[in-house]
Write a protein that holds these residues in place. Structure first.
Motif, PDB file in Angstrom:
ATOM      1  N   LEU B 553      50.408  53.657  30.128  1.00 17.22           N
ATOM      2  CA  LEU B 553      50.477  52.507  31.308  1.00 17.22           C
ATOM      3  C   LEU B 553      49.162  51.641  31.341  1.00 17.22           C
ATOM      4  O   LEU B 553      49.161  50.603  31.315  1.00 17.22           O
ATOM      5  CB  LEU B 553      50.811  52.925  32.389  1.00 17.22           C
ATOM      6  N   SER B 560      47.933  42.431  29.802  1.00 15.17           N
ATOM      7  CA  SER B 560      48.251  41.289  30.639  1.00 15.17           C
ATOM      8  C   SER B 560      46.973  40.831  31.386  1.00 15.17           C
ATOM      9  O   SER B 560      46.209  41.780  31.867  1.00 15.17           O
ATOM     10  CB  SER B 560      49.278  41.460  31.452  1.00 15.17           C
ATOM     11  N   ASP B 561      46.749  39.661  31.250  1.00 14.10           N
ATOM     12  CA  ASP B 561      45.484  39.269  32.031  1.00 14.10           C
ATOM     13  C   ASP B 561      45.715  39.398  33.651  1.00 14.10           C
ATOM     14  O   ASP B 561      44.684  39.767  34.364  1.00 14.10           O
ATOM     15  CB  ASP B 561      45.233  37.760  31.847  1.00 14.10           C
ATOM     16  N   SER B 562      46.692  39.500  34.136  1.00 13.26           N
ATOM     17  CA  SER B 562      46.911  39.681  35.537  1.00 13.26           C
ATOM     18  C   SER B 562      46.409  41.073  36.011  1.00 13.26           C
ATOM     19  O   SER B 562      45.762  41.101  36.895  1.00 13.26           O
ATOM     20  CB  SER B 562      48.266  39.580  36.123  1.00 13.26           C
ATOM     21  N   TYR B 563      46.686  42.240  35.023  1.00 18.24           N
ATOM     22  CA  TYR B 563      46.397  43.552  35.325  1.00 18.24           C
ATOM     23  C   TYR B 563      44.906  43.545  35.000  1.00 18.24           C
ATOM     24  O   TYR B 563      44.286  44.464  35.835  1.00 18.24           O
ATOM     25  CB  TYR B 563      47.323  44.533  34.549  1.00 18.24           C
ATOM     26  N   ARG B 569      42.376  47.919  41.288  1.00 14.91           N
ATOM     27  CA  ARG B 569      43.435  48.399  42.147  1.00 14.91           C
ATOM     28  C   ARG B 569      44.641  49.245  41.356  1.00 14.91           C
ATOM     29  O   ARG B 569      45.150  50.089  41.793  1.00 14.91           O
ATOM     30  CB  ARG B 569      44.214  47.148  42.997  1.00 14.91           C
ATOM     31  N   PHE B 573      45.630  52.910  41.753  1.00 17.05           N
ATOM     32  CA  PHE B 573      47.293  53.415  41.945  1.00 17.05           C
ATOM     33  C   PHE B 573      47.263  54.425  40.886  1.00 17.05           C
ATOM     34  O   PHE B 573      48.073  55.322  40.980  1.00 17.05           O
ATOM     35  CB  PHE B 573      47.835  51.827  41.625  1.00 17.05           C
ATOM     36  N   PHE B 576      46.009  57.749  41.733  1.00 13.64           N
ATOM     37  CA  PHE B 576      46.695  58.370  42.710  1.00 13.64           C
ATOM     38  C   PHE B 576      47.911  58.947  42.514  1.00 13.64           C
ATOM     39  O   PHE B 576      48.201  59.954  42.932  1.00 13.64           O
ATOM     40  CB  PHE B 576      46.865  56.992  43.614  1.00 13.64           C
ATOM     41  N   SER B 577      48.774  58.132  41.585  1.00  6.79           N
ATOM     42  CA  SER B 577      50.154  58.620  40.976  1.00  6.79           C
ATOM     43  C   SER B 577      49.730  60.087  40.465  1.00  6.79           C
ATOM     44  O   SER B 577      50.476  60.975  40.563  1.00  6.79           O
ATOM     45  CB  SER B 577      50.674  57.555  40.140  1.00  6.79           C
ATOM     46  N   ILE B 631      42.345  61.642  47.826  1.00  4.76           N
ATOM     47  CA  ILE B 631      43.109  60.380  48.027  1.00  4.76           C
ATOM     48  C   ILE B 631      42.233  59.680  49.005  1.00  4.76           C
ATOM     49  O   ILE B 631      42.106  58.527  49.044  1.00  4.76           O
ATOM     50  CB  ILE B 631      44.410  61.033  48.409  1.00  4.76           C
ATOM     51  N   TYR B 635      41.024  56.004  48.604  1.00  2.00           N
ATOM     52  CA  TYR B 635      41.222  54.979  49.558  1.00  2.00           C
ATOM     53  C   TYR B 635      39.905  54.083  50.078  1.00  2.00           C
ATOM     54  O   TYR B 635      39.964  52.832  49.998  1.00  2.00           O
ATOM     55  CB  TYR B 635      42.084  55.284  50.766  1.00  2.00           C
ATOM     56  N   LEU B 638      38.245  51.807  47.726  1.00  2.00           N
ATOM     57  CA  LEU B 638      38.802  50.378  47.617  1.00  2.00           C
ATOM     58  C   LEU B 638      38.083  49.406  48.462  1.00  2.00           C
ATOM     59  O   LEU B 638      37.970  48.284  48.074  1.00  2.00           O
ATOM     60  CB  LEU B 638      40.235  50.387  48.269  1.00  2.00           C
ATOM     61  N   ARG B1052      46.727  27.780  28.218  1.00  2.00           N
ATOM     62  CA  ARG B1052      46.632  28.832  29.409  1.00  2.00           C
ATOM     63  C   ARG B1052      46.145  30.026  28.675  1.00  2.00           C
ATOM     64  O   ARG B1052      45.117  30.452  29.176  1.00  2.00           O
ATOM     65  CB  ARG B1052      47.935  28.614  30.144  1.00  2.00           C
TER      66      ARG B1052
END
Lengths: 219, 1106
Positions: B553, B560-563, B569, B573, B576-577, B631, B635, B638, B1052
């Motif tokens: 993952l 992806s540029d967003s990720y 973060r 995530f 944590f998972s 955890i 947290y 962050l 873009r």
């Protein structure tokens, strides 16, 4: 082997799924301006209310809930109270977990809590219905040899599907598509709901196809 | 244990990865060819005039003053009289507004848009040559090298103008020996606000009054440095801007009629005072043009340009001052400065708007022709389109001139459009890729990943004698490299190193894979039981388990540029998972809780392994507690993130800015106390841990380090923070002392750190040997009965069993010693060794701790908290791993090997990335914390290696820490083993169980193979991320080729390539480089300890057993 139970399970699940459907459609007809994205909190509460009511009723009617040891009214009342307490605690627990996963702490606390309520009514409530207010039993159920009846296996499947659905639902949030369903917590609650519905379908099917392999120790 | 094969395999693996990255990066990063031709006066640029006319004509201005105020943002230059509460940087330059409103035909103020990268050197290059920058240039900021392309300064020199320069010494490096007179001042020290400016002011006015100059360049740095140090929103910025206001006023007063004044900023700055990126705040500077004689033929009108691109200054200045436009300029003249056709009638030597445009267009066309002859990177269709356009325009223009009629305004507009389109074409295509190299790099990287995976699966086989060695691949690699080199030498006459390396790496990989495959089939044939184990890993089912799904993952998220933008973060995530997965998985296997005591189960379902409910409960509670700690620190971490410019509503962490920037003294004190507390806690926890396992008893180098150097280091660091946080003007009489302390304290810290690391390296043993009272111990009735009784067959076996015995005794005497003082003399062995159980992990732990403090020195003070969280998370991860191993071991599924499963390794590597973000870093160039280069060197550097390495250490601090500490994953379950068993002693712990890390010495082969597996797995996880980004870039670029339809999307994506993916690639590649080197350091340290332990036993055993 458990044809009767599987059939009961399938019809139960059909009723629950129908209730979810109705909880989505009915407000759309009654409340002006209702939409799943726009008035999302309303949708969450209506569906979780519907699921809660229907599952409690159906499981009570079916008598899946383990028989109580005593039949006094006080004992029953205390069980009910404990169930309500567990329900609330589970909401808080889910809220904490979601916040730890990265949800905003203060800004959209109401949205986060609504998601927690939805998750609770999709997962914890079922545990309450099937196993009663007994955390030990809940923990026991989620192990490889922990299921003691068809309903336990079904519980495993639906809960896992719901949680995974909510987890996967968080993925599209960072994307820059600017869609209405990317707003917190729409994608997560939709994911949880889709996962739950998948679980409702998958559980009887899976049990039906694996009924030969399933062996339960007690009961 | 065999250290050499482990190390050599790892080295080989890293080398192969490096070659792949080198190839890909070499093919990917764009290189623009520099055209080393210069314009001359003889170039016929104007039609109808004889050559050579160009320079001889009287220019419009004889002299020019260029005042460059570094980082003069357009917001600083604007004046808003209605603003009653201006911020420190607002309304501080009223002179510009006054002049513009009172003398509109003499002056103008425009936004001045720089091309990214907005770093000073690139900008100077940009507005002197008129060319566009390339990506590679970014790296040259530390050592600017001379400009070889044609530029304004060169042209001024050609026509005999005397250029006087003062200010930022970058110019002196860019234009060595080009100036008539030059007064450079050092620019590197960002904290120094005044040296450069005061130096300029000393000479500026006297020079202006004198007559030995034609072009005066003065580059002020104060505003930029003020931004870097305090940010724009600080009173110091107000002072600085007010000073600049005065300077501009005095310069205007001293101007002659034939002089042009240009006041400009080379780039802007963000709200935190940084620059380098391409956000509008960084690119939009101000330009102010003024002359005592009328400069603008028309009053300000609607047709004014909104924004002036930075390159446009070059042709404008060249034409105004009467020099040829530099050869490779792609800017266009600034039209409002030139008279229109009617106004230009009669005026000699002043080109009209149309003439200026024509000269400009002709020069650009000539450059385009030359460039397309040299390089083929401009797409031919757009090139021919541009050429057609130019020939059409030129014929139209020539006919207009020949017939003498007044030109249509359309012609000027289309000339402008032509110039703009040339500029856009150049900008779009100056990304020259080498697809072959990229593909080769990708192939090598992919094979390297595969090799790494197979290496980790086959580590046990490889360590054995019959496994495929490394000799053959290396020999083949050398041969192939040599062959390719020879072939190139024969055919081309020169050697291209990249291709030789590629051939070598690829051939050695393929050979290794082939041999590994063959050896596996051999082992399978020999050993049938192994077969399922070896072949099971390729089924999709096993690839979809969460420990491998999560890195999958993560890799997918890099597409992806967003990720990539939200990476911090996203990684949190995932961590944590995966962390939650551990207890859930354990519970699923029924290992988390002690089994209920059903009579049914006790009868036979569960094997009655050594599991007691109390132990299980204890381990599970440890596990859950550590999970909570993990955890919690996740947290909290962050809140230490920085912000990318793409993240709109994001506030960077307040801990990121250094203390000296805080103005509220109470807040400052609070932050300082917090930082010092966490530093103290860091030190205390490390010492506590070492003491707990009895590693602080001996007198070796490591123990000395832990006892004295570690506390001393943290004291030094705390003092350094205190000194650097003091406001400059509060202790005036102590200023010298403070500056001395700023120099001495960090250097002392560096020295102590180096000393500590050296001591650990030289004497890594932390074992304290205590000989018992000699009379009883050496009595003839000993040797101790137990091991004699157990296996007294051969001396070899005896030796093997002595070690646990020693450890056992030590452990017991430690416990007794606390109770009774350890005075009694029974028949125990003569030797007790304190701390033997953690002999491997103790030095490694200390090494990490020291390194952590050293890296903390390079960070802003507030990051101490984040580093403490890092330590917590490391500890929590180790304990979670240890308890889950113990839990699965207690139930009989423990395999006996030391192999570290995927989950903790994946968590470990994700945590490294997570803390990269949580220490305030981001994979973008503007967010590099350059201030790290000045820690201990407040006056700047002479070389480039030292500052570059300091900045690298700062940037990849978490990668380094986690990679060095990676072998701890192997040791920790063994370290914690005793603790687990001690709780459950009731269930019959017999003798040889509690040997902690001495288990490793008993099975050297397993030890080395486990170490190899661990490190290759870690490398695999790291390395798997690296080729993903290149893939995503290839996807982006190939989409350019295919999808010409959706132009907007392409544009873009194209922007995303340069803005998001290319920096990410650079960071990922260098992060991998640093991590793998640190991993090698960690593994080498372990091997060093192993050697030392071996020597120690050799010394010990003769006099212990005899």
């Amino acid at each position: 082997m458990w044809d009767h139970e599987i059939r009961a399970m399938a019809s139960t699940h059909a009723i629950i799924a129908a209730s979810v459907f109705m909880a989505t459609v009915l407000p759309a007809a009654l409340v002006p301006g209702f939409s799943v994205y726009g008035t999302h909190l309303l949708w969450i509460y209506s569906t979780s209310g519907a699921v809660t009511a229907v599952s409690v009723a159906v499981f009570w009617l079916l008598g899946v809930t383990p028989p109580t040891k005593k039949h006094t009214l006080g004992y029953k009342l205390s069980r009910l109270l404990r169930s309500c307490l567990y329900y609330f605690l589970s909401c808080l627990f889910f809220h904490t977990v979601v916040v730890l996963y990265g949800a905003p702490l203060i800004e959209s606390a109401l949205e986060t809590f609504s998601l927690a309520v939805l998750l609770t009514s999709l997962t914890t409530l079922r545990c309450l219905c099937v196993l009663g207010p007994n955390v030990q039993a809940w923990i026991r159920v989620f192990s490889r040899h922990g299921a003691m009846s068809v309903w336990d296996t079904c519980l495993q499947i639906t809960v896992a599907c719901t949680v995974v659905g909510a987890w996967v639902g968080a993925f599209p949030i960072p994307l820059d598509w600017d869609r209405p369903w990317q707003v917190w917590p729409v994608s997560c609650s939709l994911g949880a709901m889709i996962g739950f519905l998948t679980g409702l379908v998958a559980a009887p099917v899976w049990i039906h196809y694996h009924r030969k392999q399933l062996t339960y120790k007690c009961k | 244990m065999k250290g050499l094969p482990v190390l050599s395999l790892l080295l080989w693996m890293c080398a192969v990865y490096f070659v792949g990255i080198y190839l890909f990066v070499g093919g990917f990063l764009l290189v623009r060819l520099e055209v080393n031709r210069t314009s001359t006066c003889g170039d016929v640029l104007q039609p109808g005039k004889e050559p050579g006319d160009f320079c001889r004509a009287e220019p419009r201005f004889r002299r020019a003053v260029l005042l460059i105020i570094d980082a003069l943002k357009i917001d600083f230059a604007r004046f808003d009289p209605n603003n009653t509460e201006p911020k420190p940087y607002e309304n501080k330059l009223p002179v510009l507004e006054e002049t513009v409103s009172f003398r509109p035909s003499h002056s103008r103020l425009y936004p001045f848009r720089a091309d990214p990268p907005t770093t000073t050197m690139q900008r100077i290059k940009g507005f002197t040559t008129g060319s566009l920058p390339t990506f590679v240039d970014v790296g040259n900021n530390f050592a600017s090298s001379a400009i070889l392309e044609d530029n304004l300064i060169h042209q001024f020199g050609q026509v005999g103008k005397r250029v006087v320069f003062m200010g930022d010494d970058t110019w002196e490096n860019l234009f060595p020996k080009r100036f008539h007179r030059s007064l450079p001042f050092p620019s590197f020290n960002v904290k120094d606000l005044h040296t450069v400016d005061n130096g300029i002011l000393q000479h500026l006015y006297t020079t202006m009054v004198g007559d030995d100059w034609d072009v005066l360049v003065a580059h002020f740095l104060g505003v930029d440095h003020c931004g870097h140090r305090f940010g724009p929103d600080h009173p110091a910025m107000a002072d600085k801007l007010t000073q600049m206001d005065g300077v501009i006023r005095s310069v205007i007063d001293r101007l002659h009629n034939d002089t042009l004044l240009v006041v400009m900023g080379d780039h802007g700055m963000t709200d935190t005072g940084d620059h380098g990126g391409e956000s509008q705040k960084e690119t939009d500077a101000a330009i102010f043009l003024y002359s005592p004689s009328p400069l603008f033929p028309t009053p300000p009108s609607q047709s004014e340009p909104d924004v002036v691109p930075q390159t446009d200054l070059v042709p404008t200045l060249a034409l105004l001052l009467g020099v040829p436009i530099p050869y490779s300029n792609v800017g266009q003249v600034l039209l409002p400065l030139f008279p229109s056709h009617e106004q230009a009638e009669g005026a000699v030597g002043v080109p009209s708007q149309l003439e200026a445009l024509w000269i400009n267009a002709k020069q650009v066309n000539r450059f385009l022709e030359t460039y397309s002859g040299m390089a083929k990177d401009i797409p031919p269709e757009s090139l021919s389109q541009l050429k057609d356009e130019f020939s059409r325009l030129s014929s139209e223009y020539l006919s207009t001139v020949r017939e003498g009629r007044s030109p249509s305004p359309k012609l000027a507009a289309s000339l402008q459009a032509y110039l703009t389109s040339v500029r856009d074409t150049c900008r779009a295509t100056w990304a020259r890729f080498n697809p072959l190299k990229m593909a080769a790099g990708l192939a090598i990287l992919a094979f390297a990943c595969l090799t790494c995976f197979i290496l980790s699966e086959l580590s046990l086989v490889l360590i054995r004698e019959n496994g495929p060695g490394l000799k053959a691949p290396v020999v083949v690699a050398l041969m192939m490299g040599g062959c390719v080199a020879a072939g190139q030498l024969l055919t081309q006459g020169y050697i291209e190193t990249a291709w030789c390396l590629a051939a070598a790496a690829l051939s050695s990989e393929l050979l290794f894979l082939w041999r590994a495959r063959r050896s596996r089939t051999v082992t399978v044939a020999n050993n049938g039981s192994k077969a399922p184990k070896c072949t099971s890993w390729l089924t999709p089912r096993s690839l979809l388990v969460p420990p491998l799904l999560v890195p999958l993952l993560r890799c997918a998220s890099l597409l992806s540029d967003s990720y990539v933008i939200a990476e911090g973060r996203a990684v949190t995530f995932l961590v944590f998972s995966l962390a939650l997965y551990i207890p859930i998985h354990l519970n699923w296997d029924g290992l988390l809780l002690p089994p209920s005591h059903d009579p049914l189960k006790a009868a036979g379902l569960v094997p009655s392994a050594a599991l007691s409910p109390s132990t299980v409960r204890k381990e599970s509670s440890t596990l859950l507690g550590c999970l909570g700690l993990l955890i919690g620190s996740l947290y909290l971490s962050l809140s230490f993130h920085g912000c990318r410019e793409e993240q709109g509503s994001c506030q960077p962490s307040p801990f990121l800015s250094p203390l000296s920037r805080l103005q509220d003294s109470q807040l400052k004190n609070l932050h300082y106390i917090l930082s010092v507390c966490s530093l103290g806690l860091w030190t205390y926890l490390l010492r506590r841990c070492l003491r707990h396992y009895g590693n602080l008893n001996s007198s070796g180098g490591t123990v000395f380090t832990a006892r004295w150097i570690l506390p001393l280091l943290s004291v030094c660091l705390g003092l350094h923070w205190a000194v650097s946080a003091t406001p400059e003007d509060s202790f005036r009489n102590l200023a010298e002392l403070i500056s001395l302390a700023q120099l001495a304290l960090p250097r002392a810290t560096f020295f102590l750190l180096a000393l500590g690391l050296l001591l650990i390296w030289l004497d890594p043993l932390t074992v304290f040997v205590k000989t018992r009272a000699p009379a009883t111990a050496r009595g003839p009735s000993l040797p101790p009965p137990r091991y004699r009784a157990s296996t007294g067959i051969s001396p070899q076996a005896e030796l093997h069993h002595l070690i646990p015995q020693i450890y056992q005794r030590m452990r017991r005497s430690l416990e007794d010693g606390e109770v009774s003082g350890g005075g009694e003399a029974d028949n125990r062995p003569a030797v007790e060794a304190y701390g033997l159980g953690t002999v491997y992990s103790a030095p490694l732990l200390l090494f990490c701790g020291l390194l952590g403090i050293g890296l903390l020195l390079l960070h802003p003070e507030g990051m101490a908290l984040s580093f403490l969280l890092l330590l917590f998370e490391m500890g929590a991860l180790l304990h979670i791993h240890a308890s889950s191993t113990t839990l699965s071991g207690l139930h009989g599924t423990y395999t006996g090997g030391f192999y570290v499963p995927w989950t903790p390794i994946v968590l470990w590597s994700l945590a490294a990335t997570q803390f990269f973000h949580a220490t305030g870093h981001l994979p973008t160039f503007p967010s590099i914390q350059w201030s790290a280069a000045f820690v201990g060197f407040p006056d700047g550097h002479t070389g480039t290696i030292l500052p570059a390495s300091l900045v690298t250490l700062n940037t990849f601090a978490s990668h380094i820490l986690f990679a060095v500490g990676c072998p701890l994953l192997l040791f920790w379950p063994l370290v914690c083993e005793v603790r687990g068993n001690r709780g459950g002693r009731a269930c019959g712990e017999e003798g040889e169980d509690a040997v902690m890390e001495m288990r490793l010495r008993e099975n050297p082969q397993q030890f080395s193979s486990a170490l190899l597996q661990l490190s290759t797995r870690y490398l695999f996880i790291l390395g798997a991320q690296t080729p993903v980004i290149p893939c995503s870039q290839c996807l982006c670029l190939s989409s350019q080729v295919f999808a010409s339809v959706c132009a907007a999307a392409i544009l873009r994506r194209h922007l995303m390539v340069w803005k998001v993916f290319a920096p990410k690639l650079m960071f990922e590649a260098s992060g991998f480089l640093v991590s793998s080197l640190s991993l090698l350091i960690g593994v080498t340290l372990v091997l060093r300890v192993d050697v030392a332990v071996g020597r120690w036993f050799k010394r010990l055993i003769p006099d212990a057993s005899r």
